[in-house]
Write a protein that holds these residues in place. Structure first.
Motif, PDB file in Angstrom:
ATOM      1  N   LEU A 100      -3.556 -79.514  15.025  1.00  9.42           N
ATOM      2  CA  LEU A 100      -3.142 -78.170  15.409  1.00  9.42           C
ATOM      3  C   LEU A 100      -2.191 -78.326  16.580  1.00  9.42           C
ATOM      4  N   ASP A 101      -0.987 -77.761  16.476  1.00 13.05           N
ATOM      5  CA  ASP A 101       0.030 -77.905  17.515  1.00 13.05           C
ATOM      6  C   ASP A 101       0.655 -76.552  17.812  1.00 13.05           C
ATOM      7  N   LEU A 102       0.542 -76.112  19.051  1.00 12.29           N
ATOM      8  CA  LEU A 102       1.246 -74.909  19.488  1.00 12.29           C
ATOM      9  C   LEU A 102       2.320 -75.325  20.480  1.00 12.29           C
ATOM     10  N   TYR A 103       3.535 -74.881  20.218  1.00 16.23           N
ATOM     11  CA  TYR A 103       4.662 -75.109  21.121  1.00 16.23           C
ATOM     12  C   TYR A 103       5.047 -73.747  21.666  1.00 16.23           C
ATOM     13  N   LEU A 104       4.912 -73.577  22.976  1.00 16.99           N
ATOM     14  CA  LEU A 104       5.047 -72.259  23.584  1.00 16.99           C
ATOM     15  C   LEU A 104       6.064 -72.284  24.710  1.00 16.99           C
ATOM     16  N   ASP A 105       6.695 -71.122  24.950  1.00 20.11           N
ATOM     17  CA  ASP A 105       7.602 -71.019  26.089  1.00 20.11           C
ATOM     18  C   ASP A 105       6.935 -70.313  27.269  1.00 20.11           C
ATOM     19  N   GLU A 106       5.622 -70.132  27.185  1.00 18.60           N
ATOM     20  CA  GLU A 106       4.822 -69.570  28.273  1.00 18.60           C
ATOM     21  C   GLU A 106       3.437 -70.210  28.225  1.00 18.60           C
ATOM     22  N   GLU A 117       5.293 -72.431  11.757  1.00 21.57           N
ATOM     23  CA  GLU A 117       6.087 -73.554  12.246  1.00 21.57           C
ATOM     24  C   GLU A 117       6.854 -73.094  13.472  1.00 21.57           C
ATOM     25  N   SER A 118       7.190 -74.035  14.327  1.00 23.45           N
ATOM     26  CA  SER A 118       7.875 -73.718  15.579  1.00 23.45           C
ATOM     27  C   SER A 118       9.160 -74.513  15.679  1.00 23.45           C
ATOM     28  N   TYR A 119      10.188 -73.855  16.221  1.00 24.78           N
ATOM     29  CA  TYR A 119      11.407 -74.572  16.567  1.00 24.78           C
ATOM     30  C   TYR A 119      11.229 -75.100  17.980  1.00 24.78           C
ATOM     31  N   ILE A 120      11.462 -76.402  18.167  1.00 29.52           N
ATOM     32  CA  ILE A 120      11.288 -77.045  19.463  1.00 29.52           C
ATOM     33  C   ILE A 120      12.670 -77.413  19.992  1.00 29.52           C
ATOM     34  N   PRO A 121      13.193 -76.643  20.943  1.00 30.78           N
ATOM     35  CA  PRO A 121      14.556 -76.880  21.438  1.00 30.78           C
ATOM     36  C   PRO A 121      14.777 -78.278  22.018  1.00 30.78           C
ATOM     37  N   SER A 122      13.772 -78.819  22.703  1.00 29.61           N
ATOM     38  CA  SER A 122      13.974 -80.112  23.369  1.00 29.61           C
ATOM     39  C   SER A 122      14.240 -81.252  22.387  1.00 29.61           C
ATOM     40  N   ILE A 123      13.777 -81.110  21.134  1.00 26.54           N
ATOM     41  CA  ILE A 123      14.060 -82.142  20.123  1.00 26.54           C
ATOM     42  C   ILE A 123      14.908 -81.594  18.979  1.00 26.54           C
ATOM     43  N   ASP A 124      15.315 -80.310  19.090  1.00 22.93           N
ATOM     44  CA  ASP A 124      16.154 -79.654  18.088  1.00 22.93           C
ATOM     45  C   ASP A 124      15.578 -79.844  16.677  1.00 22.93           C
ATOM     46  N   THR A 126      12.308 -78.270  13.789  1.00 22.19           N
ATOM     47  CA  THR A 126      11.213 -77.380  13.426  1.00 22.19           C
ATOM     48  C   THR A 126       9.992 -78.239  13.114  1.00 22.19           C
ATOM     49  N   TRP A 127       8.812 -77.806  13.590  1.00 21.58           N
ATOM     50  CA  TRP A 127       7.592 -78.589  13.448  1.00 21.58           C
ATOM     51  C   TRP A 127       6.452 -77.672  13.000  1.00 21.58           C
ATOM     52  N   THR A 142      -9.703 -85.901  -5.863  1.00 23.57           N
ATOM     53  CA  THR A 142      -9.070 -86.927  -5.044  1.00 23.57           C
ATOM     54  C   THR A 142      -7.705 -86.436  -4.598  1.00 23.57           C
ATOM     55  N   ILE A 143      -7.481 -86.465  -3.287  1.00 26.91           N
ATOM     56  CA  ILE A 143      -6.228 -85.975  -2.713  1.00 26.91           C
ATOM     57  C   ILE A 143      -5.597 -87.098  -1.900  1.00 26.91           C
ATOM     58  N   ASN A 144      -4.322 -87.320  -2.097  1.00 19.93           N
ATOM     59  CA  ASN A 144      -3.567 -88.335  -1.347  1.00 19.93           C
ATOM     60  C   ASN A 144      -2.229 -87.733  -0.947  1.00 19.93           C
ATOM     61  N   SER A 145      -2.229 -86.947   0.136  1.00 16.44           N
ATOM     62  CA  SER A 145      -1.005 -86.245   0.477  1.00 16.44           C
ATOM     63  C   SER A 145      -1.042 -85.729   1.919  1.00 16.44           C
ATOM     64  N   TYR A 146       0.118 -85.276   2.357  1.00 18.82           N
ATOM     65  CA  TYR A 146       0.302 -84.647   3.655  1.00 18.82           C
ATOM     66  C   TYR A 146       0.560 -83.159   3.416  1.00 18.82           C
ATOM     67  N   PHE A 147      -0.124 -82.301   4.157  1.00 23.09           N
ATOM     68  CA  PHE A 147      -0.011 -80.851   4.014  1.00 23.09           C
ATOM     69  C   PHE A 147       0.397 -80.255   5.350  1.00 23.09           C
ATOM     70  N   LYS A 148       1.148 -79.147   5.294  1.00 25.65           N
ATOM     71  CA  LYS A 148       1.590 -78.519   6.545  1.00 25.65           C
ATOM     72  C   LYS A 148       1.773 -77.025   6.362  1.00 25.65           C
TER      73      LYS A 148
END
Length: 197
Positions: A100-106, A117-124, A126-127, A142-148
């Motif tokens: 779990l990742d929150l990118y906040l400007d406050e 998803e968030s746009y992260i200006p410092s790395i230009d 979207t995450w 059986t699951i073999n994958s990445y989810f987002k």
């Protein structure tokens, strides 16, 4: 007397070996931890109805495996960005992790946040705000994958307590996440109560 000491030595060595033996309990038959806000070092959710708890494959705490549960909260003063990161991993009977990742400007507050998803200006870039890598059986599949999460496949994270003096954060969450083939997994009944590292 020599035999007595030999037996003691064998007993001590046996205890050491068995204290660091592998753990077969992957937590799927366990109950979810209670929703708490006391720094209880807990995390849990259901993935497509199956319980997920963070665990490592060692039976002891100091056998060399990485910590299966971490929470970080930091501020990038240069870019005035705040980042909350919760990582839970279970590597028993396969491998599964939830981020779990929150990118906040406050600063983080006690309220509900969208998980998309968030746009992260410092790395230009979207995450995703929530993601999961799964290489194991989930609810009989059986699951073999990445989810987002994406802008269309989303969820919520509610911060229920931020305790700065005791240095912990507690929250509840739910989200859907999608892989490259379009398969969607449901992450429900999520909760965490973790001290900040």
């Amino acid at each position: 007397m020599k035999t007595f000491y030999s037996k003691i030595l064998i007993l001590v060595l046996s205890l050491i070996i068995f204290s660091c033996s592998t753990n077969d309990d992957d937590g799927t038959n366990s109950d979810l931890p209670e929703i708490t806000s006391e720094g209880a070092y807990t995390f849990g959710c259901k993935i497509n109805g199956q319980v997920f708890l963070p665990k490592n494959d060692q039976g002891c705490l100091n056998c060399g495996s990485p910590n299966p549960l971490r929470l970080g909260y930091s501020q990038d003063r240069e870019n005035d960005e705040y980042h909350l990161s919760v990582i839970a991993r279970n590597d028993i009977n396969g491998d599964a992790s939830i981020n779990l990742d929150l990118y906040l400007d406050e600063p983080l507050e006690e309220r509900v946040y969208d998980l998309s998803e968030s746009y992260i200006p410092s790395i230009d870039r979207t995450w995703p705000n929530a993601s999961s890598s799964i290489y194991r059986e989930i609810s009989g599949e059986t699951i073999n994958s990445y989810f987002k999460t994406t802008s269309e496949v989303t969820g919520t994270l509610e911060i229920i307590e931020i305790n700065e003096s005791e240095r912990f954060i507690a929250g509840i969450f739910q989200f859907q996440a999608i892989n490259e083939e379009g398969k969607v997994l449901n992450f429900t009944d999520g909760r965490f109560d973790i001290r900040i590292y």
